[in-house]
Design a protein around this motif. Structure first.
Motif, PDB file in Angstrom:
ATOM      1  N   LEU A 121       0.824  -1.208   0.000  1.00  0.00           N
ATOM      2  CA  LEU A 121       0.000   0.000   0.000  1.00  0.00           C
ATOM      3  C   LEU A 121       0.860   1.261   0.000  1.00  0.00           C
ATOM      4  O   LEU A 121       0.547   2.244  -0.687  1.00  0.00           O
ATOM      5  CB  LEU A 121      -0.928  -0.016   1.217  1.00  0.00           C
ATOM      6  CG  LEU A 121      -2.056  -1.055   1.177  1.00  0.00           C
ATOM      7  CD1 LEU A 121      -2.793  -1.092   2.505  1.00  0.00           C
ATOM      8  CD2 LEU A 121      -3.030  -0.741   0.049  1.00  0.00           C
ATOM      9  N   LEU A 122       1.953   1.245   0.755  1.00  0.00           N
ATOM     10  CA  LEU A 122       2.851   2.405   0.766  1.00  0.00           C
ATOM     11  C   LEU A 122       3.495   2.620  -0.598  1.00  0.00           C
ATOM     12  O   LEU A 122       3.631   3.764  -1.066  1.00  0.00           O
ATOM     13  CB  LEU A 122       3.923   2.211   1.844  1.00  0.00           C
ATOM     14  CG  LEU A 122       3.463   2.386   3.297  1.00  0.00           C
ATOM     15  CD1 LEU A 122       4.579   2.004   4.266  1.00  0.00           C
ATOM     16  CD2 LEU A 122       3.017   3.818   3.553  1.00  0.00           C
ATOM     17  N   SER A 123       3.889   1.522  -1.247  1.00  0.00           N
ATOM     18  CA  SER A 123       4.496   1.631  -2.580  1.00  0.00           C
ATOM     19  C   SER A 123       3.500   2.212  -3.575  1.00  0.00           C
ATOM     20  O   SER A 123       3.841   3.088  -4.377  1.00  0.00           O
ATOM     21  CB  SER A 123       4.978   0.253  -3.051  1.00  0.00           C
ATOM     22  OG  SER A 123       5.938  -0.287  -2.165  1.00  0.00           O
ATOM     23  N   LEU A 124       2.264   1.711  -3.515  1.00  0.00           N
ATOM     24  CA  LEU A 124       1.224   2.216  -4.413  1.00  0.00           C
ATOM     25  C   LEU A 124       0.954   3.702  -4.148  1.00  0.00           C
ATOM     26  O   LEU A 124       0.827   4.502  -5.092  1.00  0.00           O
ATOM     27  CB  LEU A 124      -0.060   1.401  -4.232  1.00  0.00           C
ATOM     28  CG  LEU A 124      -1.275   1.882  -5.031  1.00  0.00           C
ATOM     29  CD1 LEU A 124      -1.002   1.801  -6.527  1.00  0.00           C
ATOM     30  CD2 LEU A 124      -2.502   1.056  -4.660  1.00  0.00           C
ATOM     31  N   ALA A 125       0.865   4.076  -2.860  1.00  0.00           N
ATOM     32  CA  ALA A 125       0.598   5.475  -2.520  1.00  0.00           C
ATOM     33  C   ALA A 125       1.711   6.389  -3.035  1.00  0.00           C
ATOM     34  O   ALA A 125       1.447   7.479  -3.554  1.00  0.00           O
ATOM     35  CB  ALA A 125       0.451   5.622  -1.004  1.00  0.00           C
ATOM     36  N   LEU A 126       2.960   5.944  -2.915  1.00  0.00           N
ATOM     37  CA  LEU A 126       4.080   6.746  -3.392  1.00  0.00           C
ATOM     38  C   LEU A 126       4.006   6.939  -4.904  1.00  0.00           C
ATOM     39  O   LEU A 126       4.250   8.038  -5.425  1.00  0.00           O
ATOM     40  CB  LEU A 126       5.403   6.085  -3.006  1.00  0.00           C
ATOM     41  CG  LEU A 126       6.674   6.795  -3.494  1.00  0.00           C
ATOM     42  CD1 LEU A 126       6.758   8.205  -2.904  1.00  0.00           C
ATOM     43  CD2 LEU A 126       7.926   5.979  -3.143  1.00  0.00           C
ATOM     44  N   VAL A 127       3.655   5.873  -5.630  1.00  0.00           N
ATOM     45  CA  VAL A 127       3.541   5.967  -7.088  1.00  0.00           C
ATOM     46  C   VAL A 127       2.483   6.995  -7.469  1.00  0.00           C
ATOM     47  O   VAL A 127       2.704   7.845  -8.344  1.00  0.00           O
ATOM     48  CB  VAL A 127       3.203   4.581  -7.688  1.00  0.00           C
ATOM     49  CG1 VAL A 127       2.845   4.722  -9.168  1.00  0.00           C
ATOM     50  CG2 VAL A 127       4.375   3.627  -7.524  1.00  0.00           C
ATOM     51  N   VAL A 128       1.322   6.940  -6.816  1.00  0.00           N
ATOM     52  CA  VAL A 128       0.243   7.873  -7.129  1.00  0.00           C
ATOM     53  C   VAL A 128       0.667   9.309  -6.830  1.00  0.00           C
ATOM     54  O   VAL A 128       0.433  10.227  -7.626  1.00  0.00           O
ATOM     55  CB  VAL A 128      -1.035   7.501  -6.352  1.00  0.00           C
ATOM     56  CG1 VAL A 128      -2.105   8.572  -6.527  1.00  0.00           C
ATOM     57  CG2 VAL A 128      -1.555   6.150  -6.813  1.00  0.00           C
ATOM     58  N   VAL A 129       1.315   9.524  -5.672  1.00  0.00           N
ATOM     59  CA  VAL A 129       1.756  10.874  -5.311  1.00  0.00           C
ATOM     60  C   VAL A 129       2.750  11.414  -6.329  1.00  0.00           C
ATOM     61  O   VAL A 129       2.668  12.575  -6.762  1.00  0.00           O
ATOM     62  CB  VAL A 129       2.379  10.871  -3.896  1.00  0.00           C
ATOM     63  CG1 VAL A 129       3.089  12.196  -3.610  1.00  0.00           C
ATOM     64  CG2 VAL A 129       1.299  10.621  -2.852  1.00  0.00           C
ATOM     65  N   LEU A 130       3.713  10.583  -6.737  1.00  0.00           N
ATOM     66  CA  LEU A 130       4.715  11.030  -7.708  1.00  0.00           C
ATOM     67  C   LEU A 130       4.077  11.360  -9.056  1.00  0.00           C
ATOM     68  O   LEU A 130       4.457  12.321  -9.720  1.00  0.00           O
ATOM     69  CB  LEU A 130       5.784   9.958  -7.883  1.00  0.00           C
ATOM     70  CG  LEU A 130       6.731   9.744  -6.691  1.00  0.00           C
ATOM     71  CD1 LEU A 130       7.656   8.566  -6.954  1.00  0.00           C
ATOM     72  CD2 LEU A 130       7.547  11.008  -6.416  1.00  0.00           C
ATOM     73  N   MET A 131       3.079  10.543  -9.461  1.00  0.00           N
ATOM     74  CA  MET A 131       2.420  10.798 -10.738  1.00  0.00           C
ATOM     75  C   MET A 131       1.570  12.062 -10.693  1.00  0.00           C
ATOM     76  O   MET A 131       1.577  12.871 -11.619  1.00  0.00           O
ATOM     77  CB  MET A 131       1.548   9.595 -11.127  1.00  0.00           C
ATOM     78  CG  MET A 131       2.323   8.378 -11.572  1.00  0.00           C
ATOM     79  SD  MET A 131       1.222   7.032 -12.085  1.00  0.00           S
ATOM     80  CE  MET A 131       2.408   5.821 -12.683  1.00  0.00           C
ATOM     81  N   VAL A 132       0.833  12.221  -9.600  1.00  0.00           N
ATOM     82  CA  VAL A 132      -0.054  13.374  -9.486  1.00  0.00           C
ATOM     83  C   VAL A 132       0.748  14.669  -9.385  1.00  0.00           C
ATOM     84  O   VAL A 132       0.408  15.685 -10.003  1.00  0.00           O
ATOM     85  CB  VAL A 132      -0.988  13.219  -8.264  1.00  0.00           C
ATOM     86  CG1 VAL A 132      -1.772  14.497  -8.029  1.00  0.00           C
ATOM     87  CG2 VAL A 132      -1.932  12.045  -8.469  1.00  0.00           C
ATOM     88  N   SER A 133       1.825  14.654  -8.600  1.00  0.00           N
ATOM     89  CA  SER A 133       2.623  15.863  -8.391  1.00  0.00           C
ATOM     90  C   SER A 133       3.434  16.250  -9.613  1.00  0.00           C
ATOM     91  O   SER A 133       3.822  17.413  -9.766  1.00  0.00           O
ATOM     92  CB  SER A 133       3.554  15.667  -7.194  1.00  0.00           C
ATOM     93  OG  SER A 133       4.512  14.637  -7.470  1.00  0.00           O
ATOM     94  N   GLY A 134       3.726  15.276 -10.473  1.00  0.00           N
ATOM     95  CA  GLY A 134       4.542  15.563 -11.641  1.00  0.00           C
ATOM     96  C   GLY A 134       6.015  15.708 -11.324  1.00  0.00           C
ATOM     97  O   GLY A 134       6.799  16.182 -12.163  1.00  0.00           O
ATOM     98  N   LEU A 135       6.436  15.293 -10.101  1.00  0.00           N
ATOM     99  CA  LEU A 135       7.848  15.396  -9.734  1.00  0.00           C
ATOM    100  C   LEU A 135       8.726  14.531 -10.621  1.00  0.00           C
ATOM    101  O   LEU A 135       9.880  14.875 -10.894  1.00  0.00           O
ATOM    102  CB  LEU A 135       8.030  14.985  -8.266  1.00  0.00           C
ATOM    103  CG  LEU A 135       7.406  15.924  -7.219  1.00  0.00           C
ATOM    104  CD1 LEU A 135       7.536  15.330  -5.820  1.00  0.00           C
ATOM    105  CD2 LEU A 135       8.074  17.297  -7.279  1.00  0.00           C
TER     106      LEU A 135
END
Length: 606
Positions: A418-432
């Protein structure tokens, strides 16, 4: 029309015809197109192969691995348990929560992968609550398809259309660009499914009294396995010593399956896979399909001593040997083969001991029965062999017995998944980071935390889907170079005449949805995206509403069981026929189309 355009269109028509017929497999058709398109002289060989280096292809592969991590850690199963706890036995509440959860999970995973994960959950819910499986399977497939309208990475067509925008020099869609459309369309679909569920029919399932998953004992009753097991000890000097049992097939009885080998160690007894070399003193555990066989003759020929078999054999050895129900997905290489020809024991160390073509277990000898898409096989083997089946693209494990919870170690890794998935979503949404890099980081974290290993990661990737996309991408370039895209755009403009942009969107939606009834939604997106952008250019309008319309229509594949693998996967478990999809799916396509044409110009102005 130029000769080169004629050749490209001939190849395209041939590909569409093969897709519609289902022969050969879609990935084989794609490979044929990769080889044939350079022969037209329109594109070069490197351009035909360029799709293999496309970042979106890598991104889709990484999303398959992330989905595998969620499966191996039991995250999806826990969502199913949460669904049952929240909804209880209320059918309407079950449908609402099921569709919301599936659409949510599908927004970050392949829709096909979501259905593969949730089919066992839904079947378990149906058995636990007494709700007919047919009333839940169609809402499952609809929600999974609509999940493709939720985010950029939810389905391959979105990424294909995004890539086409970027190639044309536009910014492309962002991660949540699809969400304002997906949420209201999901709400419409939920209300619609609540109204039409009465027409899905199906007999009510018998609820399991304990509210738990089926145990090994229940499967023994369901598949009438009682009385088919036998144990024999190998005597010293036996002809079986030093050999694999398969090499003794000529001397064995047809329909006699070796399921496991018991071997006494110094301090404990081990259960070994059937491919192990036999030693003196081993105890062979058999399953026999045909009653009345000459077991005495077998024991005499091979110097075997028959031993008693306790009725609770599987329960007593549940830490070592188990069962699983597996589903044959569309495109499986096992379709058309018999149980014997499938050779699951040779390839996976598991044996087939039961078969369902629909919802009822077949009786008698099934070894020579041809397998079909959607069939359910009951397999038995050691737990490590059953776990390895999870990464086989030809089979989908859709039900494991209650005993599996006690021997599955992956559940403890669920927080890391779940943490890995959450990190992926955050990175994609933020555009970092670019989407593909974010997904790759998520896959690496899944591996480092033990959610997946390299073998399961590689085998989790659905290579036929990737090859299909790669094989269809060159058509877009070839049609653009030969003027085919402009020709198609002009033809559509001639149809609508001087009508307004909304009418043009309606025609684009209708054509895309109609194509999606016969070919994959990914191939549809590849073909229609450049046409939609060319029409936008002719109208001197923004390309985004036209591209979004193609994306929404590509995911609206509700009408036939072959419109999408998502639909095909629920045919068997839901006990549906072809017309079930037509009468439920066609009105839903019309509703989604009308809502899309109303929403798109408001959120993405011309």
């Amino acid at each position: 029309m130029t000769p080169q355009l004629g050749m490209v269109l001939a190849l395209l028509c041939g590909a569409v015809a093969m897709f519609a017929l289902g022969r050969p497999r879609t990935d084989v058709v794609a490979l044929l197109m990769i080889a044939a398109l350079p022969l037209t002289g329109v594109i070069s060989v490197p351009e035909s192969l360029a799709g293999f280096a496309d970042p979106n292809i890598v991104l889709i592969a990484m999303l398959f691995v992330i989905g595998e991590g969620l499966l191996r850690t039991g995250v999806a199963q826990r969502l199913g348990d949460l669904l049952v706890a929240r909804a209880g036995g209320n059918e309407a509440r079950l449908i609402v929560l099921l569709m919301v959860i599936v659409a949510g999970v599908g927004s970050v995973m392949s829709s096909t992968g979501v259905v593969a994960i949730f089919v066992p959950i839904v079947l378990r819910i149906a058995r636990n609550t007494g709700v007919a499986a047919g009333r839940l399977m169609m809402p499952l497939s609809v929600a999974a398809l609509i999940s493709g309208m939720m985010t950029l990475v939810a389905t391959a067509p979105n990424l294909v259309i995004h890539a086409e925008l970027v190639r044309e020099g536009f910014e492309g869609f962002r991660f949540f660009s699809f969400t304002p459309f997906g949420v209201p369309l999901l709400a419409i679909a939920i209300v619609y499914m609540l109204v039409v569920r009465r027409w899905l029919g199906g007999a009510r399932s018998q609820p399991r009294p304990s509210g738990q998953r089926a145990g090994l004992g229940q499967w023994i009753d369901e598949y009438t396995l009682a009385g088919r097991g036998y144990r024999f000890r190998v005597r010293p000097g036996s002809a079986a010593v030093g050999k694999v049992f398969d090499t003794l097939a000529a001397a064995a009885i047809p329909g006699l399956n070796l399921l496991a080998i018991e071997r006494q160690r110094r301090f404990a007894k081990d259960l070994l896979p059937p491919g192990t070399l036999i030693e003196a003193g081993d105890v062979l555990f058999f399953d026999l399909w045909k009653p009345g066989a000459d077991l005495e003759g077998l024991s005499h020929r091979l110097a075997l001593e028959r031993l008693p078999l306790a009725g609770a054999y599987f329960s007593e050895h549940a830490q070592h040997i188990g069962m699983a129900e597996v589903l044959l997905p569309p495109g499986s290489s096992l379709i058309g083969k018999t149980v014997v020809e499938a050779r699951l024991r040779a390839h996976h160390d598991v044996s087939v001991i039961g078969l369902k073509h629909g919802r009822t277990a077949e009786q008698g000898d099934i070894l020579d029965e041809p397998l079909k898409a959607g069939d359910t096989l009951l397999v038995v083997g050691l737990w490590q062999a059953i776990r390895r089946l999870r990464s086989d693209m030809d089979l989908i494990i859709f039900n494991l017995p209650a005993e599996f919870d006690e021997v599955s170690p992956a559940a403890s890794r669920a927080p890391f998944a779940l943490l890995s998935l959450a990190l992926v979503v955050v990175l994609m949404v933020s555009g970092l980071l670019p989407n593909v890099q974010a997904a790759l980081i998520g896959c690496l974290l899944m591996g480092l935390s033990g959610c997946v290993d390299l073998r399961s990661a590689y085998r989790a990737i659905h290579w036929p889907s990737l090859v299909l996309i790669v094989g269809m991408l060159p058509f877009s370039l070839a049609l653009q170079r030969t003027g085919g895209v402009d020709l198609a755009a002009q033809a559509l403009m001639d149809i609508v005449g001087s009508a307004g942009p909304r009418t043009v969107l309606a025609v684009i939606f209708a054509v895309t949805a109609a194509l999606g009834m016969f070919i994959s939604n990914t191939a549809t997106a590849v073909l229609m995206a450049p046409v939609a952008l060319a029409i936008a250019q002719q109208l001197q309008a923004s390309p985004y509403p036209f591209a979004m319309t193609v994306a929404l229509a590509a995911s609206a594949a509700f009408v036939t069981p072959v419109s999408s693998p998502v639909n095909t996967l629920v045919v068997g478990p839901g006990d549906y026929g072809f017309m079930d999809f037509v009468r439920i799916g066609l009105p839903l396509v019309l509703l989604v189309g009308l809502a899309s044409i109303a929403l798109v110009p408001v959120i993405l102005p011309f």
